[in-house]
Design a protein around this motif. Structure first.
Motif, mmCIF file in Angstrom:
data_model
loop_
_atom_site.group_PDB
_atom_site.id
_atom_site.type_symbol
_atom_site.label_atom_id
_atom_site.label_comp_id
_atom_site.label_asym_id
_atom_site.label_seq_id
_atom_site.Cartn_x
_atom_site.Cartn_y
_atom_site.Cartn_z
ATOM 1 N N MET A 1 51.727 32.333 34.505
ATOM 2 C CA MET A 1 51.347 31.695 35.778
ATOM 3 C C MET A 1 50.684 32.720 36.691
ATOM 4 O O MET A 1 51.161 33.835 36.848
ATOM 5 N N GLY A 2 49.543 32.346 37.287
ATOM 6 C CA GLY A 2 48.864 33.241 38.207
ATOM 7 C C GLY A 2 49.410 33.103 39.606
ATOM 8 O O GLY A 2 50.352 32.363 39.865
ATOM 9 N N GLY A 3 48.795 33.798 40.537
ATOM 10 C CA GLY A 3 49.225 33.717 41.914
ATOM 11 C C GLY A 3 48.651 34.855 42.725
ATOM 12 O O GLY A 3 48.124 35.834 42.184
ATOM 13 N N LYS A 21 46.634 47.660 40.880
ATOM 14 C CA LYS A 21 45.814 47.878 39.698
ATOM 15 C C LYS A 21 46.366 47.127 38.484
ATOM 16 O O LYS A 21 45.600 46.606 37.655
ATOM 17 N N SER A 22 47.699 47.066 38.352
ATOM 18 C CA SER A 22 48.314 46.453 37.174
ATOM 19 C C SER A 22 48.306 44.929 37.216
ATOM 20 O O SER A 22 48.364 44.273 36.163
ATOM 21 N N ALA A 23 48.241 44.362 38.395
ATOM 22 C CA ALA A 23 48.438 42.913 38.547
ATOM 23 C C ALA A 23 47.443 42.053 37.764
ATOM 24 O O ALA A 23 47.855 41.095 37.094
ATOM 25 N N PRO A 24 46.115 42.317 37.816
ATOM 26 C CA PRO A 24 45.173 41.413 37.136
ATOM 27 C C PRO A 24 45.418 41.293 35.634
ATOM 28 O O PRO A 24 45.232 40.212 35.058
ATOM 29 N N ASP A 25 45.821 42.380 34.978
ATOM 30 C CA ASP A 25 46.079 42.328 33.538
ATOM 31 C C ASP A 25 47.247 41.412 33.203
ATOM 32 O O ASP A 25 47.387 40.964 32.061
ATOM 33 N N LEU A 26 48.088 41.133 34.198
ATOM 34 C CA LEU A 26 49.257 40.288 33.977
ATOM 35 C C LEU A 26 49.134 38.945 34.700
ATOM 36 O O LEU A 26 50.103 38.209 34.838
ATOM 37 N N GLY A 27 47.926 38.654 35.175
ATOM 38 C CA GLY A 27 47.655 37.327 35.712
ATOM 39 C C GLY A 27 47.944 37.145 37.189
ATOM 40 O O GLY A 27 47.981 36.013 37.674
ATOM 41 N N LEU A 28 48.125 38.234 37.936
ATOM 42 C CA LEU A 28 48.367 38.123 39.374
ATOM 43 C C LEU A 28 47.273 38.843 40.163
ATOM 44 O O LEU A 28 46.603 39.743 39.647
ATOM 45 N N GLN A 29 47.121 38.449 41.394
ATOM 46 C CA GLN A 29 46.267 39.155 42.341
ATOM 47 C C GLN A 29 47.161 39.671 43.461
ATOM 48 O O GLN A 29 47.861 38.892 44.108
ATOM 49 N N SER A 273 56.733 45.986 35.036
ATOM 50 C CA SER A 273 58.021 45.301 35.167
ATOM 51 C C SER A 273 58.108 44.559 36.495
ATOM 52 O O SER A 273 58.600 43.423 36.557
ATOM 53 N N ILE A 274 57.619 45.194 37.560
ATOM 54 C CA ILE A 274 57.660 44.556 38.874
ATOM 55 C C ILE A 274 56.740 43.337 38.911
ATOM 56 O O ILE A 274 57.119 42.269 39.407
ATOM 57 N N VAL A 275 55.522 43.483 38.386
ATOM 58 C CA VAL A 275 54.571 42.371 38.406
ATOM 59 C C VAL A 275 55.121 41.196 37.600
ATOM 60 O O VAL A 275 55.024 40.033 38.028
ATOM 61 N N ARG A 276 55.711 41.478 36.444
ATOM 62 C CA ARG A 276 56.282 40.383 35.639
ATOM 63 C C ARG A 276 57.427 39.697 36.382
ATOM 64 O O ARG A 276 57.593 38.469 36.294
ATOM 65 N N TYR A 277 58.221 40.475 37.111
ATOM 66 C CA TYR A 277 59.328 39.885 37.861
ATOM 67 C C TYR A 277 58.798 38.980 38.986
ATOM 68 O O TYR A 277 59.340 37.900 39.244
#
Length: 283
Positions: A1-3, A21-29, A273-277
């Motif tokens: 899920m994005g967001g 920097k890590s967020a876009p690779d995991l689907g977040l902005q 780990s934080i972005v996934r959480y």
């Protein structure tokens, strides 16, 4: 899920840059929202209502807790919770909450006057540590090694402190130059490292640039960490422990923990780990 997520902070540091920097690779902005210009209070929170969640990274406990309170009131998913941030800000409240929940904390005495201070010295005996109830990053924490200088140290509390700044804790000096920093995301211990004081500074604190090394799995440490999370709720925490003859005890819990030193020591991918959480929170 994005967001779309706001990092609410007074500045963008090393940790915040990695999260963005890590967020876009995991689907977040993830974007920075300056905590000095949000002007929260409106029921719809117009300065942050374009986001799906806010991640509180204010270095100030007080500022972070106030902003989290208003973000939650506006219905915004907020990490960490206002209740958790306020508990971390107030060392007395934190120790009381944890102790009542059966989580081991260092012995302490609340000092609101010189009479309190003198009695605390009689009961705990030097060396002791004098620290403000409100504060972080090792600021205004003083090691009192002998009784001869204790009264002079307290002179500064009386003369320079104002109101709540004079509220202090006296604790036994437990650290032998080392402490354990546990980095928790959600309910999971992501990484743990031991910190050693360096450069002649007795304080073992990651914010002071102390030396660190990865800590192997320790069931006693895990038990304490689980107890803290059970009491404060899932979140993103830096839990600082001291080792004692009776096992680890909690020293502090940080609401917006730095993680450069822990990540370097352990090679843990803490930003991911934080972005996934955060993603899980939005799901």
């Amino acid at each position: 899920m994005g967001g779309k997520v706001a990092i609410v902070a007074d500045r963008i540091g090393w940790e915040e840059r990695l999260l963005i920097k890590s967020a876009p690779d995991l689907g977040l902005q993830i974007e920075w929202a300056n905590d000095e210009s949000l002007c929260l209070g409106h029921a719809d929170a117009p300065s942050i209502n374009a986001y799906d969640a806010v991640l509180i990274r204010s270095r100030s406990y007080t500022r972070g807790g106030l902003l989290a309170t208003l973000a939650e009131s506006a219905g915004m998913p907020t990490l960490n919770s206002a209740a958790a941030i306020h508990a971390c800000e107030n060392k007395l409240e934190l120790r009381t909450l944890l102790r009542d929940a059966g989580v081991p904390v260092a012995d302490f005495r609340l000092v609101l006057s010189r009479r309190d201070f003198e009695r605390a010295l009689d009961e705990l005996h030097v060396p002791v540590v004098l620290k403000p109830v409100f504060g972080g990053m090792g600021k205004r924490v003083t090691l009192i090694r002998d009784a001869d200088t204790a009264q002079s140290v307290y002179d500064y509390v009386e003369d320079l402190g104002h109101g709540f700044e004079q509220a202090a804790l006296v604790e036994p000096y437990l650290a032998d130059g080392t402490s354990v920093r546990c980095f928790v995301v959600g309910r999971e211990l992501i990484a743990a490292a031991e910190f050693e004081s360096a450069g002649g500074d007795w304080r073992s604190n990651a914010a002071l640039g102390n030396q660190s090394r990865a800590l192997a799995h320790d069931p006693d440490v895990m038990k304490v960490v689980d107890g803290v999370v059970d009491r404060l709720g899932p979140g993103i925490y830096g839990i600082d422990l001291f080792r004692t003859a009776h096992g680890p005890v909690v020293n502090e819990v940080n609401h917006a923990p730095a993680f450069r030193a822990v990540a370097t020591a352990t090679d843990a991918d803490i930003p991911a780990s934080i972005v996934r959480y955060v993603q899980e929170t939005l799901a």
